[in-house]
Design a protein around this motif. Structure first.
Motif, PDB file in Angstrom:
ATOM      1  N   VAL A   1      -1.571 -10.131   8.614  1.00  0.00           N
ATOM      2  CA  VAL A   1      -0.197 -10.004   8.548  1.00  0.00           C
ATOM      3  C   VAL A   1       0.139 -10.086   7.119  1.00  0.00           C
ATOM      4  O   VAL A   1       1.184  -9.539   6.661  1.00  0.00           O
ATOM      5  CB  VAL A   1       0.376 -11.392   9.111  1.00  0.00           C
ATOM      6  CG1 VAL A   1       0.267 -11.571  10.530  1.00  0.00           C
ATOM      7  CG2 VAL A   1      -0.199 -12.648   8.302  1.00  0.00           C
ATOM      8  N   ALA A   2      -0.889 -10.280   6.232  1.00  0.00           N
ATOM      9  CA  ALA A   2      -0.617 -10.149   4.851  1.00  0.00           C
ATOM     10  C   ALA A   2      -0.832  -8.746   4.293  1.00  0.00           C
ATOM     11  O   ALA A   2      -0.084  -8.246   3.538  1.00  0.00           O
ATOM     12  CB  ALA A   2      -1.650 -11.000   3.996  1.00  0.00           C
ATOM     13  N   ALA A   3      -1.571  -7.809   5.153  1.00  0.00           N
ATOM     14  CA  ALA A   3      -1.720  -6.474   4.938  1.00  0.00           C
ATOM     15  C   ALA A   3      -2.047  -5.689   6.258  1.00  0.00           C
ATOM     16  O   ALA A   3      -2.981  -5.447   6.866  1.00  0.00           O
ATOM     17  CB  ALA A   3      -2.892  -6.157   3.998  1.00  0.00           C
ATOM     18  N   PRO A   4      -0.485  -5.609   7.008  1.00  0.00           N
ATOM     19  CA  PRO A   4      -0.691  -5.290   8.427  1.00  0.00           C
ATOM     20  C   PRO A   4      -1.576  -3.653   8.603  1.00  0.00           C
ATOM     21  O   PRO A   4      -1.714  -3.725   9.593  1.00  0.00           O
ATOM     22  CB  PRO A   4       0.705  -4.839   8.700  1.00  0.00           C
ATOM     23  CG  PRO A   4       1.528  -5.808   7.694  1.00  0.00           C
ATOM     24  CD  PRO A   4       0.914  -5.967   6.655  1.00  0.00           C
ATOM     25  N   GLY A   5      -1.393  -3.005   7.592  1.00  0.00           N
ATOM     26  CA  GLY A   5      -2.171  -1.628   7.804  1.00  0.00           C
ATOM     27  C   GLY A   5      -3.555  -1.715   7.569  1.00  0.00           C
ATOM     28  O   GLY A   5      -4.364  -0.630   7.765  1.00  0.00           O
TER      29      GLY A   5
END
Length: 211
Positions: A150-154
């Motif tokens: 969720v901090a870096a979805p990709g």
């Protein structure tokens, strides 16, 4: 990568019991509030495209009544789905069946509370040997994966990167702190402190290959 000490402290862990038809069962509850909205967190924990970015590939029919299978891990049946707030499923692994209940709650300011209850019949011998960290370390690892995603979805964590983390000093520190935290949850629930901490040590050794 999320800081180990911060991640451990961001999670709450409690233990209880529940009476089922087959007898009394243990209930482990793990909770974390994430800095993302309800719809994004629901997508992170239910999407067949997104789950492999923080855990393992998943196949099957991800809807109420459908069967799912996590690659090399648990499978089961989705017994309830109330998007984007809740789902229940059986958790079938090593010829044992237990049950999970996931609840997502919007907390305001774009944050969302994730709660998972894992209910299982556990023999007294197994509990004395390994305690709640036998499953708790796994759930802590899953919440860590969600936090990273969720901090870096990709972003995506490869199996090689996950294995390297577990073998690293930081990864071992995470496992140790998780085991200790579950021991403290067991003590808070009434377990003998010396027994609870010894069980956590044995589970840590099992996870790190020292057993």
């Amino acid at each position: 990568m999320i800081q180990v000490k911060q991640q451990i402290s961001d999670v709450s862990r409690t233990l209880g019991t529940r009476r089922l038809e087959a007898g009394e069962a243990r209930v482990a509850t793990i909770v974390q509030v994430y800095d993302t909205n309800l719809d994004d967190l629901w997508d992170a924990v239910t999407s067949a495209e997104r789950i492999p970015r923080w855990f393992v590939p998943i196949s099957g029919d991800l809807r109420e009544g459908g069967r799912y299978q996590l690659e090399g891990h648990a499978g089961g049946t989705v017994t309830r789905c109330d998007a984007p707030h809740a789902f229940d499923a059986t958790w079938e692994f090593n010829n044992e069946v237990s049950w999970i209940e996931v609840r997502l709650t919007a907390e305001g300011d774009g944050r969302t509370r994730f709660q998972l209850e894992h209910t299982a019949h556990v023999t007294a011998e197994m509990w004395d040997q390994y305690g709640p960290s036998a499953v708790g370390i796994g759930w802590d690892s899953i919440l860590l994966g969600i936090a990273n995603n969720v901090a870096a979805p990709g972003s995506a964590i490869t199996p090689e990167e996950a294995a390297a983390f577990v073998a690293s000093p930081e990864g071992k520190d995470f496992l140790r702190q998780s085991a200790d935290a579950w021991a403290e949850a067991a003590i808070a629930a009434g377990d003998d402190p010396e027994q609870a901490r010894a069980s956590a040590g044995r589970t840590y050794d099992l996870y790190t290959g020292a057993a």
